[in-house]
Scaffold this motif. Structure first.
Motif, mmCIF file in Angstrom:
data_model
loop_
_atom_site.group_PDB
_atom_site.id
_atom_site.type_symbol
_atom_site.label_atom_id
_atom_site.label_comp_id
_atom_site.label_asym_id
_atom_site.label_seq_id
_atom_site.Cartn_x
_atom_site.Cartn_y
_atom_site.Cartn_z
ATOM 1 N N GLY A 1 2.763 -3.423 -4.472
ATOM 2 C CA GLY A 1 1.807 -4.449 -4.859
ATOM 3 C C GLY A 1 2.004 -4.842 -6.316
ATOM 4 N N SER A 2 3.283 -5.050 -6.661
ATOM 5 C CA SER A 2 3.642 -5.347 -8.050
ATOM 6 C C SER A 2 3.218 -4.206 -8.987
ATOM 7 N N PHE A 3 3.561 -2.982 -8.578
ATOM 8 C CA PHE A 3 3.393 -1.784 -9.407
ATOM 9 C C PHE A 3 1.932 -1.418 -9.646
ATOM 10 N N ARG A 4 1.080 -1.816 -8.697
ATOM 11 C CA ARG A 4 -0.346 -1.509 -8.840
ATOM 12 C C ARG A 4 -0.779 -0.315 -8.003
ATOM 13 N N ALA B 1 0.837 -1.189 0.000
ATOM 14 C CA ALA B 1 0.000 0.000 0.000
ATOM 15 C C ALA B 1 0.874 1.241 0.000
ATOM 16 N N PRO B 2 0.402 2.300 -0.601
ATOM 17 C CA PRO B 2 1.242 3.494 -0.663
ATOM 18 C C PRO B 2 1.519 4.055 0.706
ATOM 19 N N VAL C 1 7.173 10.318 -0.125
ATOM 20 C CA VAL C 1 6.540 10.085 -1.427
ATOM 21 C C VAL C 1 7.121 8.842 -2.115
ATOM 22 N N ALA C 2 8.270 8.378 -1.653
ATOM 23 C CA ALA C 2 8.891 7.200 -2.271
ATOM 24 C C ALA C 2 7.985 5.989 -2.080
ATOM 25 N N PRO C 3 7.796 5.190 -3.134
ATOM 26 C CA PRO C 3 6.910 4.029 -3.004
ATOM 27 C C PRO C 3 7.513 2.908 -2.178
ATOM 28 N N THR D 1 9.350 4.877 -10.758
ATOM 29 C CA THR D 1 9.331 3.514 -10.229
ATOM 30 C C THR D 1 9.531 2.509 -11.360
ATOM 31 N N HIS D 2 8.846 2.742 -12.454
ATOM 32 C CA HIS D 2 8.989 1.836 -13.601
ATOM 33 C C HIS D 2 10.372 1.950 -14.233
ATOM 34 N N GLU D 3 10.912 3.164 -14.191
ATOM 35 C CA GLU D 3 12.261 3.344 -14.735
ATOM 36 C C GLU D 3 13.267 2.553 -13.897
#
Ligand code: MN
Length: 360
Positions: A199-202, A9-10, A163-165, A210-212
Motif C-alpha cells: 500500500g505504498s509502504f504503509r 495488505a500484509p 513474512v515477505a511484504p 523493504t525501504h532498503e
C-alpha cells in the motif's frame, strides 16, 4: 473477490523485523526459503531449455510485476521465457499498462501442455492459476515463489516467505543469485510489486529491508511518482460516479460488532452498465468506504450480472473478518476477507451482521 487480501495488505504480521539493517538486509525471514532452496532454483533455471513464468488470474501489481521482472532477467541471461496467466481473455489492468516486459506475455493456450519448468509468482493456491492449472499440474518441475501465509503448499519446489511484504521481494533475491543487475525495466516491475502489496509502504509488513529495496530500485532512476499516480490516483470519470452513488448509499450501523460499528454499502450491476465501468475497476472502492472513523468493520456488496453478490469486508484489527466471512461460506485474512451470496442485499447484510455478533 479474487484475492482476498486487498492490494497491499500484509500477508501476515511482522514478527521480527531487523532493528538495524545491514548494507544488504536479510531479504527473507527465518520462515523463508533456505540456502538450499535458492541453490536448487538457480540450478533448475540454469538447466532448463524452456521456462514458463506464470502469475495468478486477475493479476495485481505484485503478481504480474514479479513474473515480468523474472522474465526480463531470464531473457538477459539468454533464456526465452514465456510469461502468462490463466484468464481468457487475458486482460492486463490499465493500472499495470506501464510495466516493461509485457511483450513476454503469451495467452495460456501458448504455454506447453507439459512445461519443462514452470515458476509461479504470488499464487497461493492452484485454483488461482485458472486455465493454467492443468499445465501447472503436468509440469516436470513446478516452482512456487510466494508470500501468502495461506499458501496451500503445491508444486515440486517451494520458495515461500510468509513474512515477505511482497513476492517481488523474493524475486529481487532470485535476481541477485542469478547475477542479474537491477536495471530500469526490472526495477519498474519490482517497484510496482512492492508498492502495490505494501500500500505504498504503509502496511505493517513493511520493514527496513523493504525501504532498503525501494532505495535500490529508485537508484535506477525509475519514476515512482508516475507509477504511484497510475496505481492509485487514476480512475475513469465513470468510476467516480459509481463511487459517488455507493457512498450516497452507505449506511453506518453503530451498534454492530458489539458497538464497534459497521459501514456497509452496495454497488448494483446497473451502476456499472450506466457508467461504462468494469467490475475490476471497483475493487478499490472499499478503500474509500473503510476510511470511516466510526466503524471497525466495512462491507461492500458488489452485484454481478446474474444477481449474485460478492461481499468484501475489511477490519481495523479488533474484528477478524476472515472468521466472520467464513460463517457466510467465504474466507480470507483477519483484516480483509470476502464471500459470495445469492440472498439479495437486505438478507445478506442481515446475515453478515449476525455473523459479526456470533461468538468465536
Ligand atoms: Mn503479493
Amino acid at each position: 473477490m479474487s484475492d482476498l487480501r486487498p492490494a497491499g495488505a500484509p500477508a501476515t504480521t511482522v514478527t521480527g523485523a531487523p532493528a538495524v539493517p545491514s548494507p544488504r538486509s536479510e531479504p527473507t525471514g527465518p520462515l523463508g526459503p533456505t540456502e538450499q532452496d535458492w541453490q536448487r532454483l538457480v540450478a533448475l533455471i540454469g538447466a532448463a531449455d524452456s521456462i514458463d513464468l506464470v502469475c495468478h488470474v486477475l493479476p495485481d501489481g505484485d503478481a504480474l510485476g514479479s513474473a515480468l521482472a523474472a522474465g526480463l532477467a531470464l531473457r538477459s541471461l539468454g533464456h526465452a521465457p514465456r510469461v502468462s496467466f490463466g484468464d481468457d481473455p487475458q486482460v492486463v489492468p490499465a493500472s499495470l499498462g506501464h510495466l516493461p516486459g509485457l511483450e513476454l506475455l503469451v495467452p495460456a493456450r501458448e504455454v506447453p501442455a507439459v512445461p519443462e519448468l514452470m515458476i509461479t509468482f504470488d499464487v497461493a493456491d492452484p485454483a488461482r492459476l485458472g486455465l493454467l492449472r492443468p499445465k501447472a499440474e503436468a509440469a516436470l518441475e513446478l516452482v512456487v515463489i510466494d508470500h501468502h501465509t495461506s499458501n496451500s503448499g503445491f508444486g515440486t519446489h517451494r520458495l515461500i516467505d510468509p513474512v515477505a511484504p511482497a513476492t517481488a521481494v523474493l524475486v529481487d533475491e532470485l535476481l541477485r543469485r542469478l547475477g542479474v543487475p537491477l536495471d530500469l525495466p526490472i526495477a519498474t516491475c519490482l517497484y510496482t510489486g512492492v508498492a502495490t502489496d505494501t500500500g505504498s509502504f504503509r502496511y505493517a509488513a513493511t520493514t527496513p529491508a523493504t525501504h532498503e529495496l525501494a532505495a535500490r530500485l529508485l537508484a535506477t532512476g525509475l519514476r515512482h511518482d508516475l507509477i504511484s499516480r497510475r496505481l492509485w490516483d487514476t480512475q475513469s470519470f465513470g468510476y467516480l460516479k459509481v463511487l459517488a452513488a455507493a457512498l450516497d448509499r452507505a449506511e453506518l450501523d453503530r451498534s454492530a460488532a458489539g458497538g464497534l460499528g459497521l459501514v456497509w454499502t452496495w454497488v448494483p450491476c446497473a451502476d456499472l452498465l450506466l457508467h461504462g465501468v468494469l467490475p475490476e475497476e471497483i475493487e478499490g472502492l472499499i478503500d474509500v468506504v473503510r476510511k470511516a472513523a466510526e466503524a471497525e468493520v466495512v462491507l461492500v456488496l458488489k452485484e454481478d450480472p446474474d444477481g449474485s453478490l460478492r461481499g468484501s469486508s475489511r477490519a481495523k484489527g479488533a474484528v477478524d473478518v476472515a472468521a466472520v466471512c467464513a460463517l457466510l461460506g467465504g474466507g480470507g485474512h483477519a483484516y480483509a476477507a470476502g464471500f459470495s451470496s445469492h440472498d439479495g442485499v437486505t438478507a445478506t447484510v442481515a446475515r453478515f451482521r449476525a455473523a459479526l455478533d456470533t461468538p468465536r
